[in-house]
Motif scaffolding. Structure first.
Motif, PDB file in Angstrom:
ATOM      1  N   TYR A  25      36.769  26.540  37.851  1.00 33.12           N
ATOM      2  CA  TYR A  25      37.157  26.277  39.230  1.00 33.12           C
ATOM      3  C   TYR A  25      37.447  27.587  39.965  1.00 33.12           C
ATOM      4  N   LYS A  26      37.325  27.569  41.257  1.00 30.76           N
ATOM      5  CA  LYS A  26      37.716  28.717  42.062  1.00 30.76           C
ATOM      6  C   LYS A  26      39.234  28.675  42.186  1.00 30.76           C
ATOM      7  N   THR A  27      39.886  29.466  41.354  1.00 31.11           N
ATOM      8  CA  THR A  27      41.343  29.384  41.239  1.00 31.11           C
ATOM      9  C   THR A  27      41.993  30.592  41.891  1.00 31.11           C
ATOM     10  N   PRO A  28      42.812  30.388  42.887  1.00 29.74           N
ATOM     11  CA  PRO A  28      43.507  31.539  43.474  1.00 29.74           C
ATOM     12  C   PRO A  28      44.568  32.075  42.516  1.00 29.74           C
ATOM     13  N   LEU A  29      44.517  33.377  42.249  1.00 27.23           N
ATOM     14  CA  LEU A  29      45.499  34.001  41.352  1.00 27.23           C
ATOM     15  C   LEU A  29      46.524  34.773  42.166  1.00 27.23           C
ATOM     16  N   ASN A  30      47.705  34.896  41.614  1.00 25.11           N
ATOM     17  CA  ASN A  30      48.774  35.645  42.255  1.00 25.11           C
ATOM     18  C   ASN A  30      49.099  36.867  41.401  1.00 25.11           C
ATOM     19  N   PRO A  31      48.561  38.043  41.738  1.00 21.20           N
ATOM     20  CA  PRO A  31      48.771  39.244  40.914  1.00 21.20           C
ATOM     21  C   PRO A  31      50.214  39.753  40.937  1.00 21.20           C
ATOM     22  N   GLN A  32      51.064  39.144  41.768  1.00 20.61           N
ATOM     23  CA  GLN A  32      52.482  39.524  41.763  1.00 20.61           C
ATOM     24  C   GLN A  32      53.233  38.856  40.612  1.00 20.61           C
ATOM     25  N   ALA A  33      52.628  37.865  40.003  1.00 17.52           N
ATOM     26  CA  ALA A  33      53.278  37.121  38.925  1.00 17.52           C
ATOM     27  C   ALA A  33      52.567  37.403  37.600  1.00 17.52           C
ATOM     28  N   TYR A  34      53.201  37.048  36.489  1.00 18.38           N
ATOM     29  CA  TYR A  34      52.522  37.119  35.188  1.00 18.38           C
ATOM     30  C   TYR A  34      51.374  36.115  35.172  1.00 18.38           C
ATOM     31  N   LEU A  35      50.338  36.471  34.452  1.00 20.22           N
ATOM     32  CA  LEU A  35      49.223  35.557  34.233  1.00 20.22           C
ATOM     33  C   LEU A  35      49.064  35.357  32.726  1.00 20.22           C
ATOM     34  N   VAL A  36      49.175  34.122  32.284  1.00 21.44           N
ATOM     35  CA  VAL A  36      49.037  33.802  30.863  1.00 21.44           C
ATOM     36  C   VAL A  36      47.781  32.954  30.685  1.00 21.44           C
ATOM     37  N   LEU A  37      46.867  33.442  29.851  1.00 18.47           N
ATOM     38  CA  LEU A  37      45.587  32.764  29.645  1.00 18.47           C
ATOM     39  C   LEU A  37      45.498  32.242  28.214  1.00 18.47           C
ATOM     40  N   TRP A  38      45.325  30.939  28.099  1.00 20.49           N
ATOM     41  CA  TRP A  38      45.279  30.289  26.798  1.00 20.49           C
ATOM     42  C   TRP A  38      43.832  30.059  26.379  1.00 20.49           C
ATOM     43  N   GLN A  39      43.601  30.157  25.104  1.00 23.63           N
ATOM     44  CA  GLN A  39      42.294  29.888  24.500  1.00 23.63           C
ATOM     45  C   GLN A  39      41.206  30.836  24.981  1.00 23.63           C
ATOM     46  N   VAL A  40      41.562  32.097  25.136  1.00 24.46           N
ATOM     47  CA  VAL A  40      40.569  33.098  25.531  1.00 24.46           C
ATOM     48  C   VAL A  40      39.506  33.254  24.441  1.00 24.46           C
ATOM     49  N   GLY A  41      39.870  32.990  23.192  1.00 23.88           N
ATOM     50  CA  GLY A  41      38.929  33.112  22.080  1.00 23.88           C
ATOM     51  C   GLY A  41      37.725  32.195  22.195  1.00 23.88           C
ATOM     52  N   LEU A  42      37.846  31.128  22.967  1.00 24.46           N
ATOM     53  CA  LEU A  42      36.693  30.241  23.163  1.00 24.46           C
ATOM     54  C   LEU A  42      36.418  30.038  24.652  1.00 24.46           C
TER      55      LEU A  42
END
Lengths: 281, 86
Positions: A165-182
């Motif tokens: 999806y086109k997801t707006p990110l907020n670089p002022q906050a932490y970003l946690v990405l799950w399941q990057v391995g797949l």
């Protein structure tokens, strides 16, 4: 309207289900209430992080049924098919009048489809259904990495969903990405994807983060003789690093919080109007 | 087998052992007569030693699905294409 009956007042012969979390570390995280759900159940289903934890669970109940076999050989069966089968097999015992306990590692309601779904189905059919929280990988991550999500804010995404999806990110906050391995596995059949898929992720993230921005690769402990594994790299290097599906990628904030002077001034005027004492200092 | 699970459970519930130094944990495991596999796991952090001792199949998706894989729902389906003639 469907109204879920209160579990404590349900007739003994009526089936019920409790989805509980075992926590992440064997022996350390299981709550007394979750243990009680396990011990008092007629049937226990288990979807756990590994076989060692399953053996531990088998010491708490004589009828533990692993859900792992529903994956088949793990090569060509969509995982959603497996998850639907889990719901079916659990509900068949509930409908048979059994007190069912479904045990999941971590928190049963975090990054978990089946526990929410089985509770929804059970309640829809008039059975008592309950979720008992557990200590999740997210909880361990905050403790092990020393992150307070309340300080700057914290956003969590399943990595493939972030690409989907086109997801707006907020670089002022932490970003946690799950399941990057797949990341990027649209087939829902694979358990790992390669560097070219992680490159797509990096290209998407590069719209909001510089390529030399720090990326933390984290894996929590599951046995109490282990320590968490914490590696640091840069966004640019992420595709070149082997990342297992147990690992989570964290991007610290890339920019500082910006004061919203207009709203702050409006709040000050509100305080003045309501005669609220000014903040000390 | 039972002994290793019992030891893991007791270590997991003991504040002084759960976060002991590698050296202290090694000494504690020796005094508790822990299996070689458990001691190797404690030394290296590699769970495979204990899994092997307990009869697990390391790397098997079937038996040891990695965390989060087993429970995550699929992403919602893509939105339908817009009808170009609309």
């Amino acid at each position: 309207m469907n109204t879920a009956p209160n579990e404590s007042t349900a007739a003994p012969s009526r089936g019920s289900i409790a989805c509980v979390g075992l926590g992440m570390v064997l022996g350390s995280h299981l709550s007394p209430l979750a243990r009680s759900h396990i011990e008092q159940a007629d049937v226990v289903f288990a979807a756990l992080s590994d076989g060692v934890v399953e053996i531990w669970l088998e010491r708490m109940h004589s009828d533990v049924r692993s859900l792992q076999s529903y994956y088949g050989d793990g090569t060509d069966k969509p995982r959603i098919t497996t998850y639907r089968e889990w719901v079916d097999v659990m509900m068949s015992e509930v409908r048979a009048g059994k007190r069912v306990c479904a045990v999941f590692y971590g928190h049963p309601g975090v990054f978990a489809w089946s526990p929410h779904e089985v509770i929804r189905v059970a309640r829809e059919e008039g059975y008592a259904a309950h979720m008992e929280p557990g200590i999740s990988a997210e909880d361990c991550l905050y403790a092990d990495l020393g992150i307070d999500p309340g300080r700057t804010g914290c956003q969590h995404y399943e990595a493939t969903q972030l690409l989907f999806y086109k997801t707006p990110l907020n670089p002022q906050a932490y970003l946690v990405l799950w399941q990057v391995g797949l990341v990027g596995d649209l087939s829902m059949k694979r358990f790992a994807t390669g560097p070219e898929y992680r490159q797509v992720l990096v290209d998407v993230l590069a719209r909001d983060y510089p390529l030399d921005h720090e990326a933390i690769i984290y894996r929590g402990a599951t046995l109490p003789v282990q320590q968490p594994r914490i590696r640091t790299t840069t966004l640019r290097e992420l595709p070149k690093i082997d990342i297992s599906s147990e690992e989570t990628v964290v991007l610290p904030p890339a920019s500082t919080l910006i004061s919203n002077d207009e709203v702050v001034e409006r709040l000050r005027k509100l305080d003045q109007a309501l005669d609220v004492p000014a903040t000390a200092g | 087998m039972t002994n290793t699970i019992e030891l893991l459970e007791s270590i997991g519930q003991d504040a002084s052992l759960r976060h002991a130094s590698a050296q202290d944990l090694e000494q504690a495991l020796e005094s508790m007569h822990a299996s070689d596999a458990l001691r190797r796991t404690a030394r290296t952090g590699d769970v495979r030693h204990v899994k092997m001792e307990l009869g697990g199949k390391d790397g098997s998706v079937n038996h040891n699905p990695p965390p989060f894989n087993t429970q995550t729902p699929p992403p919602p389906p893509p939105p339908p294409h817009k009808n170009e003639q609309a």
